[in-house]
Design an enzyme around this catalytic site. Structure first.
Site, PDB file in Angstrom:
ATOM      1  N   ASP A 289      16.079   0.267   7.862  1.00  0.00           N
ATOM      2  CA  ASP A 289      16.361   1.925   7.811  1.00  0.00           C
ATOM      3  C   ASP A 289      16.938   2.108   9.255  1.00  0.00           C
ATOM      4  OD1 ASP A 289      16.717   4.712   6.981  1.00  0.00           O
ATOM      5  OD2 ASP A 289      14.798   4.858   8.156  1.00  0.00           O
TER       6      ASP A 289
ATOM      7  N   PHE B 178       7.314   4.037  12.950  1.00  0.00           N
ATOM      8  CA  PHE B 178       7.711   3.125  11.728  1.00  0.00           C
ATOM      9  C   PHE B 178       8.223   1.910  12.449  1.00  0.00           C
ATOM     10  CE2 PHE B 178       8.428   1.560   7.536  1.00  0.00           C
ATOM     11  CZ  PHE B 178       7.796   2.024   6.736  1.00  0.00           C
TER      12      PHE B 178
ATOM     13  N   PHE C 174       6.969  -2.267  -0.739  1.00  0.00           N
ATOM     14  CA  PHE C 174       7.106  -1.154   0.090  1.00  0.00           C
ATOM     15  C   PHE C 174       5.958  -0.548   0.832  1.00  0.00           C
ATOM     16  CE2 PHE C 174      10.518  -1.501  -2.977  1.00  0.00           C
ATOM     17  CZ  PHE C 174      11.709  -0.803  -2.495  1.00  0.00           C
TER      18      PHE C 174
ATOM     19  N   ASN D 207       7.602  -8.827   5.561  1.00  0.00           N
ATOM     20  CA  ASN D 207       7.861  -7.886   6.760  1.00  0.00           C
ATOM     21  C   ASN D 207       6.292  -7.357   7.126  1.00  0.00           C
ATOM     22  OD1 ASN D 207      10.724  -7.052   6.797  1.00  0.00           O
ATOM     23  ND2 ASN D 207      10.339  -6.676   4.764  1.00  0.00           N
TER      24      ASN D 207
END
Length: 349
Positions: free
Chosen positions: A80, A27, A329, A129
């Site tokens: 994250d 990720f 998201f 992003n």
């Protein structure tokens, strides 16, 4: 309240299972500010590649290295801990020589570049992003392939991801407890997380119910339509329905749903009535948002991943690449592809 894993799917519930984030390298998030450093000013923008570090932890370490207060280091978005992320931090160092950030050392972090900048980098001040996501142990390759093609054409619901609600839904549960209590919440972080979770859950529920009841992208009287790529919107009248529908089909306009709060929600007539009915039972959360003076806003109901491409490494592993605007998201894309196994609540926004 509809749970995240029960929200309506645009392309139907996936047939395939799969593994998301088998390791952090599966990720990758690259932050896109949409602008370059000025080259001068009292702030320093620092682009950092990190693995195994959350944003606040790195920001605090940078402040300590520069010998400034932690509040003098800002960032545009939280990334994250359990992912490989590339993002910008901003440190206020006025009247000082340019610090040598090549000497900044923190396990899991690497300074890629840094430069002076005139303005503070504020939360939310990013364009979007770029994501690279690897899905493993896919059980039905053809179903995933078909869904990828459908997503490229029709997009996905613009749901707030599970990470918005905290591990085990803790942020939403905190908001519900707060809504039922008269006691003030003085912790600023808790206030922010809980209010955000409350509003996000109410938005998701509106979208899920509209998707289940009607043709999802069908304009109705009173819809608030947003100009694609911009925050401005207008309310459609009966006379404008046909023309507006064509513009929605061409992705010039986006149908929005309410981010409830104090003040006018923005939609009118049939659209407003449907939004109110969708969350009519969630009176305590709505009252909390009004009580805490969270201003109502709008958010597009559909999300079109840009520059979407994919590459099958083998029959059970696929690499996805796509760009999403700020506030969207990646998990909202992934949930339309597979029934995931993995760390859903801890994924970078």
């Amino acid at each position: 309240m509809i749970a995240f894993d029960q929200l309506t799917w645009l392309h139907g519930k996936p047939q395939s299972s799969g593994l998301l984030k088998a390791n952090p390298e599966d990720f990758l998030v690259v932050e896109d500010l949409g602008f370059a450093p000025d080259g001068e000013g009292e702030h320093v923008l620092v682009r950092i590649l990190k693995n195994g570090c959350n944003t606040r932890f790195v920001a605090d370490a940078l402040a300590k290295f520069l010998k400034i207060h932690a509040r003098e280091v800002s960032f545009a978005g939280q990334k994250d801990k359990h992912a490989v992320t590339e993002q910008w931090l901003c440190a206020r160092v006025p009247g000082k020589e340019m610090p040598d950030l090549s000497k900044f050392q923190l396990e899991g972090c690497q300074v890629l570049e840094y430069a002076r900048h005139k303005r503070k980098l504020r939360l939310g001040a990013l364009k979007g992003n770029q994501f690279t996501v690897i899905l493993r142990e896919i059980s039905h390759r053809q179903d995933v392939e078909t869904r990828l093609q459908a997503i490229a054409e029709r997009g996905v619901p613009n749901y707030f991801g599970a990470q918005r609600f905290g591990i085990g839904g803790s942020n939403l549960q905190g908001a519900l407890r707060w809504a039922e209590s008269d006691a003030p919440v003085r912790d600023r972080n808790k206030r922010s997380f809980w209010l955000s979770a409350a509003r996000s859950a109410l938005f998701n529920q509106q979208v899920s119910i509209r998707l289940k009841k009607t043709e999802f992208n069908q304009v109705v009287d009173g819809d608030a339509l947003q100009l694609a790529g911009r925050g401005s919107w207008f309310v459609v009248t009966p006379e404008e329905l046909e023309v507006s529908q064509a513009r929605v089909h061409n992705r010039e306009l986006m149908i929005t749903a309410a981010l409830p709060g104090s003040g006018d929600w923005g939609s009118q007539r049939d659209a407003l009535a449907a939004e109110q009915a969708a969350i009519a039972e969630e009176t305590s959360l709505q009252a909390l948002l009004v009580r805490e003076k969270v201003e109502a806003a709008r958010r597009a109901m559909l999300l079109y991943p840009q520059q979407l491409s994919w590459n099958w490494w083998d029959d059970v592993t696929v690499e996805l690449r796509f760009w999403l605007p700020a506030g969207s998201f990646a998990t909202s894309v992934v949930r339309e592809l597979i029934n995931t196994t993995g760390d859903y609540a801890n994924i970078a926004e």
